[in-house]
Design an enzyme around this catalytic site. Sequence first.
Site, PDB file in Angstrom:
ATOM      1  N   CYS A 116       4.697  -1.924  12.939  1.00  0.00           N
ATOM      2  CA  CYS A 116       3.342  -1.802  12.406  1.00  0.00           C
ATOM      3  C   CYS A 116       2.288  -2.328  13.363  1.00  0.00           C
ATOM      4  CB  CYS A 116       3.243  -2.528  11.062  1.00  0.00           C
ATOM      5  SG  CYS A 116       3.355  -4.331  11.166  1.00  0.00           S
ATOM      6  N   CYS A 157       9.821 -10.677   9.892  1.00  0.00           N
ATOM      7  CA  CYS A 157       8.716 -10.713   8.930  1.00  0.00           C
ATOM      8  C   CYS A 157       9.218 -11.102   7.547  1.00  0.00           C
ATOM      9  CB  CYS A 157       8.023  -9.351   8.894  1.00  0.00           C
ATOM     10  SG  CYS A 157       6.596  -9.278   7.785  1.00  0.00           S
ATOM     11  N   GLY A 200       0.818  -1.206   0.000  1.00  0.00           N
ATOM     12  CA  GLY A 200       0.000   0.000   0.000  1.00  0.00           C
ATOM     13  C   GLY A 200       0.847   1.248   0.000  1.00  0.00           C
TER      14      GLY A 200
END
Length: 385
Positions: free
Chosen positions: A218, A119, A27
């Site tokens: 995040c 991640c 995004g």
Amino acid sequence: MTDFPGAPDPNAPRDGRRLRVLAAMSGGVDSAVAAARAAEAGHEVTGVHLALSANPQSFRTGARGCCTLEDSRDARRAADVIGIPFYVWDLAERFREDVVDDFVAEYQAGRTPNPCLRCNEKIKFAALLDKALALGFDAVCTGHYATVVTRPDGSRELHRASDEAKDQSYVLGVLDERQLAHAMFPLGDTSTTKEEIRAEAERRGLAVAKKPDSHDICFIADGDTQGFLASRLGTAEGDIVDEDGNKLGSHQGAYGYTIGQRKGLRLGRPAPDGKPRYVLDISPVNNTVTVGPAASLDVTALTAIRPRWCGTPPSGPGTYTAQLRAHGGETEVTAEPIGEEIHVTFTAPVRGVAPGQAIVLYDGTRVVGSATIATTDRVRASADH
């Protein structure tokens, strides 16, 4: 959440250049431009946004997020403009287990983890890549600034980005050669500035051109890491002591501190020499935080565990440069892999090295591999983890 209606045929004819590429679209502007460049290069690109939270509103939004509903919508609009199919994959449970739970457990054990690196290792280039390959895709494309180089024998190497000011190879140092063989970083081999990337996005009609970059963690919605940990680990009062074991103050949870921390210690009296104190050691066994002068942060050597090699592992000791933080500089080291450990000696002492952090070794611009720091040797030794 939507899945693919059917996988591409892995036996379909190819011209040797056109690849089936799965573009991970966060995004943000970088991943959108990366997907656009991959499509423009003639590859068959499909965009995918990773839903990493069962409750996306609990993640950061706007400038401080990368995995929210807002980000999903931004990614979908970018895919529409590029003209590629787009899907959302739900990896929330895997993300919670491999990244969030790991983050909490590491702090509870007195270590300082890097969730972005975890991640990349566990989500983007394990869960996502494995699923992509199973569906017949050839590569996963991301907006990271790094470069994959193919050697004459067909093996792959990970190198720093052309523009080292934007280089993100540190957080990709966990990728092995198999993963590198299926990784695509369209932004890594260009020297364009971030402003030029934004200008390119604007020329392409991508609405994310002016979207601020994401930063911090995040999954901590308000940016309060200590509060996030306290909500999961509770409070546990303990002592703050000096290097000789003298009590200087108290804390509500040793997990709320990191090696090298200066602010927020709230000690009742100044040091005898009037100089600032820093966190030197965190002991979860007795719930004690040890503080002392900056000079006691000097680390001369360390042992790292769980090495991940970006290619063939070194067969013996060697001289490299090492990076210890995502935005840190390089320092010269000698390193020797011994079994499942790497023993590292610094040419000159470095400060603020914490167990749980990643050390990434470089040979010039090439990423040799990475490992997790387990113990450190300091000028004035405190208890190692």
